[in-house]
Design a protein around this motif. Structure first.
Motif, short mmCIF file in Angstrom:
data_model
loop_
_atom_site.label_atom_id
_atom_site.label_comp_id
_atom_site.label_asym_id
_atom_site.label_seq_id
_atom_site.Cartn_x
_atom_site.Cartn_y
_atom_site.Cartn_z
N GLU A 1 0.86 -1.18 0.00
CA GLU A 1 0.00 0.00 0.00
C GLU A 1 0.90 1.22 0.00
N VAL A 2 0.66 2.11 -0.96
CA VAL A 2 1.46 3.32 -1.10
C VAL A 2 0.52 4.52 -1.09
N GLU A 3 0.90 5.56 -0.36
CA GLU A 3 0.07 6.75 -0.27
C GLU A 3 0.20 7.60 -1.53
N PHE A 4 -0.96 7.90 -2.13
CA PHE A 4 -1.03 8.74 -3.33
C PHE A 4 -2.05 9.84 -3.11
N GLU A 5 -1.88 10.93 -3.84
CA GLU A 5 -2.86 12.01 -3.86
C GLU A 5 -3.57 11.96 -5.20
N TYR A 6 -4.90 11.99 -5.17
CA TYR A 6 -5.65 12.01 -6.42
C TYR A 6 -5.56 13.42 -7.00
N LEU A 7 -5.18 13.52 -8.28
CA LEU A 7 -4.99 14.82 -8.92
C LEU A 7 -6.18 15.23 -9.78
N TYR A 8 -6.50 14.44 -10.80
CA TYR A 8 -7.56 14.80 -11.74
C TYR A 8 -7.89 13.61 -12.61
N ASN A 9 -8.98 13.74 -13.38
CA ASN A 9 -9.27 12.71 -14.38
C ASN A 9 -9.35 13.34 -15.76
N GLU A 10 -8.99 12.53 -16.73
CA GLU A 10 -9.04 12.91 -18.13
C GLU A 10 -9.84 11.82 -18.81
N GLY A 11 -11.12 12.08 -19.05
CA GLY A 11 -11.99 11.02 -19.58
C GLY A 11 -12.10 9.90 -18.57
N ASP A 12 -11.73 8.70 -19.00
CA ASP A 12 -11.80 7.53 -18.12
C ASP A 12 -10.48 7.21 -17.43
#
Length: 140
Positions: A21-32
């Motif tokens: 498990e690695v900590e990530f920050e959600y940035l954005y989506n581009e389509g799917d």
């Protein structure tokens, strides 16, 4: 349990897969495609809507999540237990319905629809249980 023939314990032929498990920050989506950034080394990665499933309804930019890896491939996202989300559409409050236990549907900023009490209005922020897609409380 020991074998009655050999007297030895049976060998365990199944072992649990090792997940990282690695900590990530959600940035954005581009389509799917949904883009994440590792909070330690700033490397970016993306996952598809198909890989994420229902998780996409809880992804708001800057949300910190744990991405699960198996053999160095991202296989899922572990969300926080609750998330604060904005109501973008719901029916107006009826004055006489404020004390009743009747719930109404509310669409949140990510498209998720949850049942909320009658006193919740458009523009309100609410806390949502991510494991059950359930209203918890209104947030100030």
């Amino acid at each position: 349990m020991r074998s009655s023939i050999t007297g030895s314990a049976p060998k365990n032929s199944w072992t649990a897969p090792i997940l990282d498990e690695v900590e990530f920050e959600y940035l954005y989506n581009e389509g799917d495609d949904f883009h994440f950034m590792n909070t330690k080394n700033y490397e970016q990665m993306q996952m598809s809507r198909e890989e994420l499933g229902e998780t996409v309804y809880y992804l708001i930019p800057s949300t910190v999540v744990k991405v699960e890896f198996f053999e160095e491939k991202a296989i899922g996202v572990d969300l926080p237990d609750t998330m604060d989300m904005k109501v973008v559409q719901t029916e107006p409050t009826l004055q006489k319905a404020t004390a009743s236990a009747v719930m109404k549907p509310a669409t949140l900023e990510t498209g998720l629809v949850v049942q909320v009490p009658p006193f919740v209005n458009e523009g309100d922020r609410i806390k949502v249980d991510t494991s059950e897609a359930r209203y918890v409380q209104r947030v100030d």
